[in-house]
Design a protein around this motif. Sequence first.
Motif, PDB file in Angstrom:
ATOM      1  N   ASP A 179       3.298  -6.762  -6.669  1.00  0.00           N
ATOM      2  CA  ASP A 179       2.662  -7.264  -7.882  1.00  0.00           C
ATOM      3  C   ASP A 179       3.563  -8.175  -8.692  1.00  0.00           C
ATOM      4  O   ASP A 179       3.129  -8.814  -9.637  1.00  0.00           O
ATOM      5  CB  ASP A 179       2.223  -6.101  -8.775  1.00  0.00           C
ATOM      6  CG  ASP A 179       1.055  -5.345  -8.165  1.00  0.00           C
ATOM      7  OD1 ASP A 179       0.386  -5.926  -7.298  1.00  0.00           O
ATOM      8  OD2 ASP A 179       0.825  -4.196  -8.539  1.00  0.00           O
ATOM      9  N   GLN A 257       3.366  -0.614 -10.851  1.00  0.00           N
ATOM     10  CA  GLN A 257       3.199  -1.285  -9.567  1.00  0.00           C
ATOM     11  C   GLN A 257       2.468  -0.386  -8.576  1.00  0.00           C
ATOM     12  O   GLN A 257       2.630   0.840  -8.577  1.00  0.00           O
ATOM     13  CB  GLN A 257       4.562  -1.681  -8.994  1.00  0.00           C
ATOM     14  CG  GLN A 257       5.276  -2.736  -9.818  1.00  0.00           C
ATOM     15  CD  GLN A 257       6.197  -2.161 -10.874  1.00  0.00           C
ATOM     16  OE1 GLN A 257       6.094  -0.996 -11.217  1.00  0.00           O
ATOM     17  NE2 GLN A 257       7.103  -2.979 -11.388  1.00  0.00           N
ATOM     18  N   GLU A 259       2.010  -1.473  -5.026  1.00  0.00           N
ATOM     19  CA  GLU A 259       2.360  -1.769  -3.640  1.00  0.00           C
ATOM     20  C   GLU A 259       3.775  -2.313  -3.577  1.00  0.00           C
ATOM     21  O   GLU A 259       4.215  -3.050  -4.465  1.00  0.00           O
ATOM     22  CB  GLU A 259       1.380  -2.782  -3.048  1.00  0.00           C
ATOM     23  CG  GLU A 259       1.647  -3.120  -1.586  1.00  0.00           C
ATOM     24  CD  GLU A 259       0.609  -4.066  -1.008  1.00  0.00           C
ATOM     25  OE1 GLU A 259       0.754  -4.450   0.169  1.00  0.00           O
ATOM     26  OE2 GLU A 259      -0.354  -4.420  -1.723  1.00  0.00           O
ATOM     27  N   THR A 374       5.552  -0.917   4.307  1.00  0.00           N
ATOM     28  CA  THR A 374       4.636  -1.090   3.183  1.00  0.00           C
ATOM     29  C   THR A 374       4.345   0.278   2.575  1.00  0.00           C
ATOM     30  O   THR A 374       3.930   1.200   3.284  1.00  0.00           O
ATOM     31  CB  THR A 374       3.326  -1.750   3.617  1.00  0.00           C
ATOM     32  OG1 THR A 374       3.611  -3.064   4.111  1.00  0.00           O
ATOM     33  CG2 THR A 374       2.357  -1.861   2.447  1.00  0.00           C
ATOM     34  N   TRP A 375       4.583   0.395   1.267  1.00  0.00           N
ATOM     35  CA  TRP A 375       4.320   1.636   0.536  1.00  0.00           C
ATOM     36  C   TRP A 375       3.263   1.370  -0.524  1.00  0.00           C
ATOM     37  O   TRP A 375       3.299   0.344  -1.196  1.00  0.00           O
ATOM     38  CB  TRP A 375       5.597   2.149  -0.127  1.00  0.00           C
ATOM     39  CG  TRP A 375       6.609   2.668   0.848  1.00  0.00           C
ATOM     40  CD1 TRP A 375       7.482   1.936   1.592  1.00  0.00           C
ATOM     41  CD2 TRP A 375       6.826   4.033   1.205  1.00  0.00           C
ATOM     42  NE1 TRP A 375       8.243   2.755   2.386  1.00  0.00           N
ATOM     43  CE2 TRP A 375       7.868   4.055   2.169  1.00  0.00           C
ATOM     44  CE3 TRP A 375       6.254   5.244   0.794  1.00  0.00           C
ATOM     45  CZ2 TRP A 375       8.341   5.242   2.717  1.00  0.00           C
ATOM     46  CZ3 TRP A 375       6.726   6.423   1.342  1.00  0.00           C
ATOM     47  CH2 TRP A 375       7.768   6.421   2.298  1.00  0.00           C
ATOM     48  N   LEU A 376       2.324   2.317  -0.669  1.00  0.00           N
ATOM     49  CA  LEU A 376       1.244   2.180  -1.629  1.00  0.00           C
ATOM     50  C   LEU A 376       1.253   3.355  -2.585  1.00  0.00           C
ATOM     51  O   LEU A 376       1.564   4.486  -2.205  1.00  0.00           O
ATOM     52  CB  LEU A 376      -0.118   2.115  -0.932  1.00  0.00           C
ATOM     53  CG  LEU A 376      -0.287   1.040   0.146  1.00  0.00           C
ATOM     54  CD1 LEU A 376      -1.692   1.125   0.726  1.00  0.00           C
ATOM     55  CD2 LEU A 376      -0.034  -0.339  -0.434  1.00  0.00           C
ATOM     56  N   GLN A 377       0.901   3.069  -3.835  1.00  0.00           N
ATOM     57  CA  GLN A 377       0.810   4.107  -4.845  1.00  0.00           C
ATOM     58  C   GLN A 377      -0.520   4.839  -4.705  1.00  0.00           C
ATOM     59  O   GLN A 377      -1.581   4.220  -4.739  1.00  0.00           O
ATOM     60  CB  GLN A 377       0.913   3.479  -6.230  1.00  0.00           C
ATOM     61  CG  GLN A 377       0.789   4.455  -7.387  1.00  0.00           C
ATOM     62  CD  GLN A 377       2.041   5.272  -7.608  1.00  0.00           C
ATOM     63  OE1 GLN A 377       2.140   6.366  -7.072  1.00  0.00           O
ATOM     64  NE2 GLN A 377       2.977   4.752  -8.374  1.00  0.00           N
ATOM     65  N   TRP A 384       3.957   7.835  -3.904  1.00  0.00           N
ATOM     66  CA  TRP A 384       4.058   6.714  -2.974  1.00  0.00           C
ATOM     67  C   TRP A 384       3.865   7.228  -1.558  1.00  0.00           C
ATOM     68  O   TRP A 384       4.425   8.257  -1.170  1.00  0.00           O
ATOM     69  CB  TRP A 384       5.419   6.041  -3.112  1.00  0.00           C
ATOM     70  CG  TRP A 384       5.539   5.220  -4.350  1.00  0.00           C
ATOM     71  CD1 TRP A 384       6.058   5.612  -5.543  1.00  0.00           C
ATOM     72  CD2 TRP A 384       5.116   3.864  -4.526  1.00  0.00           C
ATOM     73  NE1 TRP A 384       5.983   4.588  -6.463  1.00  0.00           N
ATOM     74  CE2 TRP A 384       5.415   3.503  -5.858  1.00  0.00           C
ATOM     75  CE3 TRP A 384       4.513   2.926  -3.701  1.00  0.00           C
ATOM     76  CZ2 TRP A 384       5.125   2.241  -6.362  1.00  0.00           C
ATOM     77  CZ3 TRP A 384       4.224   1.673  -4.198  1.00  0.00           C
ATOM     78  CH2 TRP A 384       4.537   1.333  -5.515  1.00  0.00           C
ATOM     79  N   GLN A 387       2.215   3.251   4.318  1.00  0.00           N
ATOM     80  CA  GLN A 387       0.917   2.782   4.784  1.00  0.00           C
ATOM     81  C   GLN A 387       1.085   1.750   5.881  1.00  0.00           C
ATOM     82  O   GLN A 387       2.190   1.433   6.309  1.00  0.00           O
ATOM     83  CB  GLN A 387       0.133   2.154   3.610  1.00  0.00           C
ATOM     84  CG  GLN A 387      -0.122   3.113   2.467  1.00  0.00           C
ATOM     85  CD  GLN A 387      -1.117   4.201   2.820  1.00  0.00           C
ATOM     86  OE1 GLN A 387      -2.021   3.994   3.629  1.00  0.00           O
ATOM     87  NE2 GLN A 387      -0.966   5.371   2.208  1.00  0.00           N
ATOM     88  N   ARG A 390      -1.991  -3.138   4.864  1.00  0.00           N
ATOM     89  CA  ARG A 390      -2.853  -3.525   3.756  1.00  0.00           C
ATOM     90  C   ARG A 390      -3.046  -2.383   2.783  1.00  0.00           C
ATOM     91  O   ARG A 390      -3.032  -1.221   3.157  1.00  0.00           O
ATOM     92  CB  ARG A 390      -4.224  -3.989   4.264  1.00  0.00           C
ATOM     93  CG  ARG A 390      -4.167  -5.192   5.167  1.00  0.00           C
ATOM     94  CD  ARG A 390      -5.564  -5.772   5.351  1.00  0.00           C
ATOM     95  NE  ARG A 390      -5.542  -6.733   6.442  1.00  0.00           N
ATOM     96  CZ  ARG A 390      -6.022  -6.470   7.638  1.00  0.00           C
ATOM     97  NH1 ARG A 390      -6.594  -5.326   7.896  1.00  0.00           N
ATOM     98  NH2 ARG A 390      -5.963  -7.387   8.587  1.00  0.00           N
ATOM     99  N   ARG A 391      -3.282  -2.740   1.548  1.00  0.00           N
ATOM    100  CA  ARG A 391      -3.554  -1.758   0.518  1.00  0.00           C
ATOM    101  C   ARG A 391      -5.031  -1.386   0.526  1.00  0.00           C
ATOM    102  O   ARG A 391      -5.902  -2.221   0.730  1.00  0.00           O
ATOM    103  CB  ARG A 391      -3.189  -2.323  -0.856  1.00  0.00           C
ATOM    104  CG  ARG A 391      -3.286  -1.310  -1.973  1.00  0.00           C
ATOM    105  CD  ARG A 391      -2.770  -1.890  -3.259  1.00  0.00           C
ATOM    106  NE  ARG A 391      -3.752  -2.762  -3.885  1.00  0.00           N
ATOM    107  CZ  ARG A 391      -3.471  -3.569  -4.896  1.00  0.00           C
ATOM    108  NH1 ARG A 391      -2.250  -3.656  -5.348  1.00  0.00           N
ATOM    109  NH2 ARG A 391      -4.408  -4.323  -5.436  1.00  0.00           N
TER     110      ARG A 391
END
Length: 550
Positions: A179, A257, A259, A374-377, A384, A387, A390-391
């Motif tokens: 972001d 944030q 991602e 890639t890490w997503l919230q 976290w 992933q 993609r989010r």
Amino acid sequence: MTPMPEAQDPAVQEPPAPDPAPLVPAALLAGPRGRRLCLELADLAAAAAATGPDRNDFHSAKFYASHGMDPGHGKSAVYYGPGAVACPPANPTAADVAALLDALPLPVLSEAALLQALAATVNSARYWQEPDGEDVLAASAPVRHALHRVAEHLLASPLAAWWTAPLNVAEQWTVTFVDEDPRPQVSAKRAVDTLAQWRLAIMAEETDAATQRPADPTANWSGEWWSRPPSGLTNSTRALGSRGPTGLWLVEDGFGQLEAVAQRLQAPDNLRIYEIDSPEAWAQLCREQSLEVTASKLHDWYRTTGRHGRWVIPDWALLKDKYDAVHLTMGGYLSTAGCEIPVDGTFSTVLAGWDPDATYWLRDVVPGAEAGQTWLQDQEGPAWKLQGSRRKSLTTPARSDWSWGHGDFRGQSVMALLGTGDELWQRVGADVLRWKVKTRSGFTVDTPGPVSEGERVNVTASFLGVKVVEPVEVVAVVAAADRVGFSYRTLPGHPVSGEEAFIVHRIGDEVYLTIRSLTRAAPQQPWRILFPVLLVFQKLVRRRYLRALR
């Protein structure tokens, strides 16, 4: 400037590096972040001990007492929420809070609870304003005394064992939040150039501040309040096992944030590492090489510490000749950040704007060979999670129910009846997947064909003769018998940050268009300062959206 103690002659043999400073309860409670952490843990203990919907008396007393101590709040206030009253039923004092704290049972710490408390502690750090009410409450003598038991309980836990450990060179990770403005995960610019430009900028700012800013420390003025190395340098943190790098979790003044990309760092051999594990270690860096920043930090650091005097920060551009990297341990952060730290009889300093466990590299480093993660919230956690590429969509166009409680986003869902009948349904189902909601509302799309998940396109908006390119990525597509649509998220460079979904759906014979949005200010200027204006523009555009498919 009064001269600082001269740096040691490199020809003189230096004493061996001291052992890591022990983190004892007194040291932890000497720092505002350490006290805040213990207060956060006490609140979690209160929640665990609660048997009713109101958690317990400690939480309420802490809330009302800290609210009354917060310099940003007025004398009167209205409290909102279930069971709220116009004013608190009592006026709890710090002694009242301390008495309730003394009676709290302290549960065995879990990793999840400790991370939650640490994240709240780090995110609440403010070095440009007076301490908030909870920091003031935690610093009061009665509460600070009561927190000693919490500090002992915390430091006895094996979960805190690594807080004084030196840099783990073999397990360093950079974290880049998607972001934010796009930037390389490992700096492409030479560290020596970044440091040289930083030093010139600091000296120029100090000169300007000395001539243009008021000498009164109470004046309403603010500037660059941080003292960490320049952000253009590579920085890294250790990994917390399956939870990912520390840099995902512990971010000062975070922007919510969602991602991030984590990349293992390939650290060179034979490194010279300086460990900041205590206030004295930070002061010693300033004694070795420093820059005076009294004029530029005067107002911010007076507000955060109450001291009116002369200030210095480490001169990172010169310290690079002695150290390859500087590591702030977790214990060093909790005991040091936000304190006024005397350097000598004239100067003091503040460690500010530096996330815990972060290492700043004063030399060039390179990423490891493996691909980034890639890490997503997870908004239901929050936590976290590792992933794929993609989010997941936050506006979930495939679902008829939707809740917009996602961090600090402004959420909105609006729906309009388009008409009735199969012919209308077939037409709008095809149109919505071809960006017709956008293009019929005055936007252009560089690839207006049928949308596909993962596709990145540029949407161009035109307002008052000004064209603005809005890069976006499609994150979800739905094409069911009674529901068709998609959602897209903004990419860096977009005027706002968030996600939007266009969905057409049937209820019986009636055909509806639903628009969902999550919006917050973009991190980059000038859009961040223009966010209130963009919200007005968004409201006008949304009216066009609702008419676009009729």
